[in-house]
Design an enzyme around this catalytic site. Sequence first.
Site, mmCIF file in Angstrom:
data_model
loop_
_atom_site.group_PDB
_atom_site.id
_atom_site.type_symbol
_atom_site.label_atom_id
_atom_site.label_comp_id
_atom_site.label_asym_id
_atom_site.label_seq_id
_atom_site.Cartn_x
_atom_site.Cartn_y
_atom_site.Cartn_z
ATOM 1 N N ASP A 13 39.074 34.028 15.934
ATOM 2 C CA ASP A 13 38.759 32.634 15.597
ATOM 3 C C ASP A 13 39.989 31.814 15.224
ATOM 4 O OD1 ASP A 13 36.094 33.282 15.995
ATOM 5 O OD2 ASP A 13 35.813 33.836 13.899
ATOM 6 N N LYS A 16 41.736 29.964 19.727
ATOM 7 C CA LYS A 16 42.173 30.317 21.083
ATOM 8 C C LYS A 16 41.546 29.396 22.123
ATOM 9 C CE LYS A 16 40.570 34.463 20.445
ATOM 10 N NZ LYS A 16 40.215 34.417 19.019
ATOM 11 N N GLY A 40 33.363 33.730 20.520
ATOM 12 C CA GLY A 40 32.863 32.348 20.498
ATOM 13 C C GLY A 40 34.077 31.446 20.478
ATOM 14 N N HIS A 41 34.346 30.804 21.609
ATOM 15 C CA HIS A 41 35.544 29.971 21.738
ATOM 16 C C HIS A 41 35.113 28.514 21.831
ATOM 17 C CE1 HIS A 41 37.876 33.649 23.527
ATOM 18 N NE2 HIS A 41 37.450 33.839 22.301
ATOM 19 N N GLN A 223 38.773 37.811 20.396
ATOM 20 C CA GLN A 223 39.011 38.438 19.084
ATOM 21 C C GLN A 223 40.498 38.301 18.710
ATOM 22 O OE1 GLN A 223 37.026 40.660 21.515
ATOM 23 N NE2 GLN A 223 35.457 39.282 20.809
HETATM 24 P P1 GDP Z 1 38.514 31.068 18.859
HETATM 25 O O1 GDP Z 1 37.454 32.090 18.785
HETATM 26 O O2 GDP Z 1 39.867 31.615 18.611
HETATM 27 O O3 GDP Z 1 38.455 30.255 20.139
HETATM 28 O O4 GDP Z 1 38.234 30.052 17.665
HETATM 29 P P2 GDP Z 1 36.793 29.431 17.243
HETATM 30 O O5 GDP Z 1 36.406 28.413 18.246
HETATM 31 O O6 GDP Z 1 35.828 30.512 16.957
HETATM 32 O O7 GDP Z 1 37.168 28.804 15.839
HETATM 33 C C1 GDP Z 1 38.194 27.887 15.713
HETATM 34 C C2 GDP Z 1 37.620 26.610 15.116
HETATM 35 O O8 GDP Z 1 38.684 25.765 14.772
HETATM 36 C C3 GDP Z 1 36.770 25.814 16.096
HETATM 37 O O9 GDP Z 1 35.753 25.165 15.370
HETATM 38 C C4 GDP Z 1 37.754 24.798 16.679
HETATM 39 O O10 GDP Z 1 37.122 23.622 17.145
HETATM 40 C C5 GDP Z 1 38.589 24.529 15.468
HETATM 41 N N1 GDP Z 1 39.974 24.096 15.696
HETATM 42 C C6 GDP Z 1 40.896 24.600 16.536
HETATM 43 N N2 GDP Z 1 42.098 24.033 16.300
HETATM 44 C C7 GDP Z 1 41.907 23.155 15.284
HETATM 45 C C8 GDP Z 1 42.756 22.298 14.533
HETATM 46 O O11 GDP Z 1 43.964 22.237 14.753
HETATM 47 N N3 GDP Z 1 42.186 21.564 13.530
HETATM 48 C C9 GDP Z 1 40.850 21.622 13.261
HETATM 49 N N4 GDP Z 1 40.376 20.850 12.289
HETATM 50 N N5 GDP Z 1 40.027 22.425 13.918
HETATM 51 C C10 GDP Z 1 40.552 23.199 14.910
HETATM 52 P P1 IMO Z 2 36.649 35.345 18.980
HETATM 53 O O1 IMO Z 2 36.993 35.666 20.408
HETATM 54 C C1 IMO Z 2 36.020 36.837 14.958
HETATM 55 C C2 IMO Z 2 34.302 40.825 14.518
HETATM 56 C C3 IMO Z 2 32.913 40.948 13.923
HETATM 57 C C4 IMO Z 2 33.055 42.282 13.222
HETATM 58 C C5 IMO Z 2 33.914 43.073 14.185
HETATM 59 C C6 IMO Z 2 33.131 43.969 15.134
HETATM 60 O O2 IMO Z 2 35.722 34.208 18.832
HETATM 61 O O3 IMO Z 2 37.877 35.264 18.145
HETATM 62 P P2 IMO Z 2 31.639 43.473 17.273
HETATM 63 O O4 IMO Z 2 30.417 42.629 17.443
HETATM 64 O O5 IMO Z 2 32.765 43.083 18.152
HETATM 65 O O6 IMO Z 2 31.352 44.941 17.357
HETATM 66 O O7 IMO Z 2 32.096 43.214 15.742
HETATM 67 O O8 IMO Z 2 34.642 42.123 14.946
HETATM 68 N N1 IMO Z 2 34.404 39.933 15.701
HETATM 69 C C7 IMO Z 2 34.981 38.729 15.674
HETATM 70 N N2 IMO Z 2 35.482 38.024 14.653
HETATM 71 N N3 IMO Z 2 36.079 36.338 16.198
HETATM 72 C C8 IMO Z 2 35.599 37.040 17.255
HETATM 73 O O9 IMO Z 2 35.773 36.638 18.521
HETATM 74 C C9 IMO Z 2 34.972 38.277 17.009
HETATM 75 N N4 IMO Z 2 34.381 39.207 17.792
HETATM 76 C C10 IMO Z 2 34.046 40.222 16.978
HETATM 77 O O10 IMO Z 2 32.638 39.900 13.030
HETATM 78 O O11 IMO Z 2 33.802 42.118 12.044
HETATM 79 MG MG MG Z 3 35.668 32.451 17.810
#
Ligand code: GDP
Ligand code: IMO
Ligand code: MG
Length: 422
Positions: A13, A16, A40-41, A223
């Site tokens: 998270d 990415k 979840g991206h 991840q």
């Molecule tokens: P990922 O799994 O690495 O793609 O990240 P996620 O989407 O799960 O979580 C990142 C969160 O941060 C999302 O809600 C994005 O919209 C948000 N985000 C990414 N870059 C920025 C930033 O520079 N500022 C803010 N406020 N939100 C950001």
């Molecule tokens: P993105 O791509 C954050 C975490 C779960 C748990 C562990 C194992 O959005 O960064 P799993 O379901 O993979 O067996 O869970 O890994 N986890 C993540 N945490 N971002 C993710 O993906 C994750 N995918 C799995 O919360 O701790």
């Molecule tokens: Mg994510």
Amino acid sequence: MANTILVGAQWGDEGKGKIIDVLTEEADMVVRTQGGNNAGHTVFLGKDKFVLHLVPSGILRRGKRCIIGNGVVVDPVSLKAEIEGLRQHGVKVDGNLFLSETAHVVFPYHRELDAQRETLKGEQKIGTTKRGIGPAYGDKAARTGLRVIDLVNPPRFETLLRRKIQENNEILKAFGARPLSFRKVLADYRAAGDFLKPFVTNTVRLLHEAILGGANLLFEGAQGTFLDIDHGTYPYVTSSNTTSGGACTGSGVPPNRMDRVVGVMKAYTTRVGEGPLPTENAEIADMLHALGREFGATTGRPRRCGWFDAVATQEAAMVNGIDDLAITNIDGLDTLDVIKVCVGYRLGRERVDCVPNDIEQLTKCEPVYVEFPGWKTPTTQARRWQSLPVKCRSYLKAITELTGAKLLIASVGPDRRQTIFV
Ligand code: GDP
Ligand code: IMO
Ligand code: MG
């Protein structure tokens, strides 16, 4: 741009999805190589929010080809729903998405076993996303999995699935869980298989042909480094190689075709699920949650939050070979008086400068902090490096140097435009 591997440098998270969306402008193809719909991206296009789970985030830009590689585990019912959802929002998913025929398939018994094992573990649970990821990769390693190539061959699929359901129903019964209906699973998976068939191909050949044609490839990690099955905080990890090597094995593109590695990290630290997080801090978590930030994109769970951990990111730079860094969520720190950065751990009387492999030791590690003055100015409108407050620039320079790579991108908001190339 050449061929770029993008990885998460923390616990997932990191942002990415947003950075992939930005870098896709210069790429021809975006490739997922590991993980499944546990990812979840998030990508914002103006007010429209998209959360991608299996489909590469590059799909949101026209004219780009997207690949789900052999290293991904695919829940076909979930992938079908994701494609339908994208189409409903006017995103073209036709002729621009390709699914590897050798990717492994996630079944309902994987999800059910994931949930049952978590329940059995009680307090020692991993806090998985319950998407069946661990059991699916388990079947792959045990050579008992079914692949996309089986899914799209109806007579073979029916025979193989019958055996798998029989076997897994015995296991589910032993857990005290309800057995699955073979007919129902067959019907759901056959429908998903028919829907996905036009996307299915030999993606290894496709990628190599694209490379010969001079295409620029962008590998979208899922991840993060410390969730890696080999290099993460085992057993509190996911079941795939989330580090840069996973991009090669998960796509069939060899290491000598890769040109650079981009590491994405937040300006602080988050983690969702159980397991050690040395810099965890309730104050910063409360502050971010009060702003409506840091809730999981896949499960909606509040993310645990903490200060930036440079011991961890330095290790991530080493294991992934990170050349360039993208630092996101800088704006999350805009209101703080003092910002802490962990530069080492204390374990009893000892000072530790790397992440201990022994989980019990890591759990006992106390962070050693240095403090930075907060900039206390909104950064979300900044579009150039020079427009960022001086204290903010100093902080970013410091965490970049501690990590040991070059700063490429500073992100000050979720939107594409809130991106500063340094
Ligand atoms: P990922 O799994 O690495 O793609 O990240 P996620 O989407 O799960 O979580 C990142 C969160 O941060 C999302 O809600 C994005 O919209 C948000 N985000 C990414 N870059 C920025 C930033 O520079 N500022 C803010 N406020 N939100 C950001
Ligand atoms: P993105 O791509 C954050 C975490 C779960 C748990 C562990 C194992 O959005 O960064 P799993 O379901 O993979 O067996 O869970 O890994 N986890 C993540 N945490 N971002 C993710 O993906 C994750 N995918 C799995 O919360 O701790
Ligand atoms: Mg994510």
